[in-house]
Design a protein around this motif. Structure first.
Motif, PDB file in Angstrom:
ATOM      1  N   VAL A  57       0.899  -1.116   0.074  1.00 17.24           N
ATOM      2  CA  VAL A  57      -0.046  -0.137   0.074  1.00 17.24           C
ATOM      3  C   VAL A  57       1.054   1.228  -0.082  1.00 17.24           C
ATOM      4  O   VAL A  57       1.616   1.568   0.911  1.00 17.24           O
ATOM      5  CB  VAL A  57      -0.985  -0.017   1.117  1.00 17.24           C
ATOM      6  N   VAL A  58       0.662   2.243  -1.109  1.00 23.96           N
ATOM      7  CA  VAL A  58       1.473   3.364  -1.139  1.00 23.96           C
ATOM      8  C   VAL A  58       0.771   4.334  -0.945  1.00 23.96           C
ATOM      9  O   VAL A  58      -0.577   4.455  -1.481  1.00 23.96           O
ATOM     10  CB  VAL A  58       2.190   3.495  -2.429  1.00 23.96           C
ATOM     11  N   THR A  59       0.882   5.428  -0.099  1.00 16.30           N
ATOM     12  CA  THR A  59      -0.096   6.511   0.495  1.00 16.30           C
ATOM     13  C   THR A  59       0.790   7.860  -0.089  1.00 16.30           C
ATOM     14  O   THR A  59       1.703   8.090   0.361  1.00 16.30           O
ATOM     15  CB  THR A  59      -0.320   6.512   1.594  1.00 16.30           C
ATOM     16  N   VAL A  60       0.051   8.786  -0.892  1.00 16.88           N
ATOM     17  CA  VAL A  60       0.728   9.836  -1.075  1.00 16.88           C
ATOM     18  C   VAL A  60      -0.351  11.007  -0.888  1.00 16.88           C
ATOM     19  O   VAL A  60      -1.555  10.812  -1.099  1.00 16.88           O
ATOM     20  CB  VAL A  60       1.419   9.975  -2.422  1.00 16.88           C
ATOM     21  N   PRO A  61      -0.028  12.248  -0.661  1.00 18.14           N
ATOM     22  CA  PRO A  61      -0.795  13.361  -0.493  1.00 18.14           C
ATOM     23  C   PRO A  61      -1.073  13.960  -1.793  1.00 18.14           C
ATOM     24  O   PRO A  61      -0.287  13.830  -2.772  1.00 18.14           O
ATOM     25  CB  PRO A  61      -0.350  14.427   0.479  1.00 18.14           C
ATOM     26  N   TYR A  62      -2.410  14.582  -1.845  1.00 21.32           N
ATOM     27  CA  TYR A  62      -2.909  15.278  -3.011  1.00 21.32           C
ATOM     28  C   TYR A  62      -1.638  16.059  -3.486  1.00 21.32           C
ATOM     29  O   TYR A  62      -1.095  16.751  -2.586  1.00 21.32           O
ATOM     30  CB  TYR A  62      -4.048  15.959  -3.138  1.00 21.32           C
ATOM     31  N   GLY A  63      -1.202  16.115  -4.663  1.00 23.49           N
ATOM     32  CA  GLY A  63      -0.329  17.044  -5.446  1.00 23.49           C
ATOM     33  C   GLY A  63       0.976  16.396  -5.670  1.00 23.49           C
ATOM     34  O   GLY A  63       1.882  16.943  -6.312  1.00 23.49           O
ATOM     35  N   LYS A  64       1.138  15.391  -5.298  1.00 24.62           N
ATOM     36  CA  LYS A  64       2.443  14.393  -5.407  1.00 24.62           C
ATOM     37  C   LYS A  64       1.969  13.451  -6.727  1.00 24.62           C
ATOM     38  O   LYS A  64       0.784  13.291  -6.893  1.00 24.62           O
ATOM     39  CB  LYS A  64       2.698  13.686  -4.356  1.00 24.62           C
ATOM     40  N   THR A  65       3.109  12.936  -7.304  1.00 22.20           N
ATOM     41  CA  THR A  65       2.938  11.956  -8.323  1.00 22.20           C
ATOM     42  C   THR A  65       2.811  10.536  -7.581  1.00 22.20           C
ATOM     43  O   THR A  65       3.829  10.296  -6.741  1.00 22.20           O
ATOM     44  CB  THR A  65       4.030  12.005  -9.248  1.00 22.20           C
ATOM     45  N   VAL A  66       2.250   9.879  -8.253  1.00 22.71           N
ATOM     46  CA  VAL A  66       2.281   8.321  -7.792  1.00 22.71           C
ATOM     47  C   VAL A  66       2.125   7.284  -8.920  1.00 22.71           C
ATOM     48  O   VAL A  66       1.408   7.703  -9.879  1.00 22.71           O
ATOM     49  CB  VAL A  66       0.802   8.009  -6.869  1.00 22.71           C
ATOM     50  N   THR A  67       2.764   6.301  -8.748  1.00 24.10           N
ATOM     51  CA  THR A  67       2.800   5.257  -9.932  1.00 24.10           C
ATOM     52  C   THR A  67       1.868   4.315  -9.521  1.00 24.10           C
ATOM     53  O   THR A  67       1.626   3.637  -8.382  1.00 24.10           O
ATOM     54  CB  THR A  67       4.340   4.527  -9.968  1.00 24.10           C
ATOM     55  N   LEU A  68       0.969   3.813 -10.645  1.00 28.07           N
ATOM     56  CA  LEU A  68       0.100   2.742 -10.177  1.00 28.07           C
ATOM     57  C   LEU A  68       0.700   1.702 -11.080  1.00 28.07           C
ATOM     58  O   LEU A  68       1.148   1.594 -12.080  1.00 28.07           O
ATOM     59  CB  LEU A  68      -1.368   2.931 -11.260  1.00 28.07           C
ATOM     60  N   PRO A  69       1.074   0.566 -10.140  1.00 29.99           N
ATOM     61  CA  PRO A  69       1.955  -0.545 -10.647  1.00 29.99           C
ATOM     62  C   PRO A  69       1.284  -1.374 -11.817  1.00 29.99           C
ATOM     63  O   PRO A  69       0.224  -1.327 -12.204  1.00 29.99           O
ATOM     64  CB  PRO A  69       2.097  -1.252  -9.537  1.00 29.99           C
ATOM     65  N   ASP A  70       2.324  -2.093 -12.288  1.00 38.29           N
ATOM     66  CA  ASP A  70       1.621  -3.171 -13.496  1.00 38.29           C
ATOM     67  C   ASP A  70       0.828  -4.022 -12.821  1.00 38.29           C
ATOM     68  O   ASP A  70       0.695  -4.560 -11.564  1.00 38.29           O
ATOM     69  CB  ASP A  70       2.714  -4.026 -14.121  1.00 38.29           C
ATOM     70  N   PRO A  71      -0.495  -4.467 -13.617  1.00 38.11           N
ATOM     71  CA  PRO A  71      -0.610  -4.292 -15.098  1.00 38.11           C
ATOM     72  C   PRO A  71      -1.197  -2.808 -15.376  1.00 38.11           C
ATOM     73  O   PRO A  71      -1.383  -2.805 -16.639  1.00 38.11           O
ATOM     74  CB  PRO A  71      -1.513  -5.140 -15.271  1.00 38.11           C
ATOM     75  N   VAL A  72      -1.516  -2.026 -14.529  1.00 35.47           N
ATOM     76  CA  VAL A  72      -1.753  -0.677 -14.956  1.00 35.47           C
ATOM     77  C   VAL A  72      -0.574   0.118 -15.615  1.00 35.47           C
ATOM     78  O   VAL A  72      -0.801   0.500 -16.641  1.00 35.47           O
ATOM     79  CB  VAL A  72      -2.442   0.199 -13.786  1.00 35.47           C
ATOM     80  N   GLY A  73       0.560   0.422 -14.504  1.00 33.28           N
ATOM     81  CA  GLY A  73       1.617   1.114 -15.381  1.00 33.28           C
ATOM     82  C   GLY A  73       1.313   2.668 -15.783  1.00 33.28           C
ATOM     83  O   GLY A  73       1.859   2.765 -16.786  1.00 33.28           O
ATOM     84  N   ILE A  74       0.682   3.301 -14.764  1.00 30.45           N
ATOM     85  CA  ILE A  74       0.546   4.609 -15.253  1.00 30.45           C
ATOM     86  C   ILE A  74       0.954   5.712 -13.988  1.00 30.45           C
ATOM     87  O   ILE A  74       0.966   5.060 -12.797  1.00 30.45           O
ATOM     88  CB  ILE A  74      -1.070   5.043 -15.175  1.00 30.45           C
ATOM     89  N   GLU A  75       1.747   6.842 -14.321  1.00 29.89           N
ATOM     90  CA  GLU A  75       2.292   7.527 -13.269  1.00 29.89           C
ATOM     91  C   GLU A  75       0.944   8.845 -13.504  1.00 29.89           C
ATOM     92  O   GLU A  75       0.918   9.386 -14.191  1.00 29.89           O
ATOM     93  CB  GLU A  75       3.528   8.216 -13.387  1.00 29.89           C
TER      94      GLU A  75
END
Length: 172
Positions: A143-161
């Motif tokens: 589980v990765v948590t980031v505050p609004y305003g940061k960039t987060v990576t959606l891991p594979d199989p999604v693969g989107i920043e």
């Protein structure tokens, strides 16, 4: 909840759940996320409010705010569909008393039991994005948590920043 707010019913872990219907900001968040998903891979679609059969035994029903799957995945299926080809489910927290239990506890467990690779929680109460991944059949191992305003990576199989800066505009 008022009747005119048209609540939705879900069946999660043997309990009937009431989920608030979409509001304008929730719809905007899903539209924003749809654009990101289409730009990353035009052969996948972010389906809004698609009913899924969930849980290890597929006996439950949930209606996530969005479901990422290959185009045409749900063609010919009914209201409650198989989650076998689902890459990611998305929930945007509601402003109701059950959102903590439903979106932060019960649904991550049910989606992990189902084997859905990524669960994205856009939490409008805490102004955070939580990316759950690595389902082991019981829970998500990462589980990765980031505050609004940061960039987060959606891991594979999604693969989107995702640049989450715009989410700051869609909370109350």
């Amino acid at each position: 909840m008022r009747v005119e707010e048209a609540p939705w019913l879900e069946f999660v872990h043997g309990k009937l759940e009431v989920k608030a219907g979409p509001d304008g900001n929730r719809g905007q968040i899903i539209a924003w996320l749809t654009r990101w998903c289409l730009q990353a891979d035009p052969d996948r679609w972010l389906y809004a409010y698609q009913g899924l059969r969930i849980g290890s035994d597929r006996e439950g029903n949930a209606r996530p705010d969005a479901v990422l799957a290959p185009i045409d995945t749900f063609v010919g299926q009914g209201e409650w569909v198989s989650p076998d080809d689902v890459l990611m489910v998305v929930e945007v927290t509601s402003y109701d008393e059950d959102t903590d239990r439903r979106d932060r506890v019960e649904k991550p467990r049910a989606y992990a039991e189902t084997g859905i690779p990524v669960y994205l929680l856009i939490d409008r109460d805490s102004c955070e994005v939580k990316v759950h991944s690595g389902p082991d059949g019981v829970r998500y191992e990462q589980v990765v948590t980031v505050p609004y305003g940061k960039t987060v990576t959606l891991p594979d199989p999604v693969g989107i920043e995702l640049d989450t800066e715009p989410l700051k505009s869609w909370v109350r």
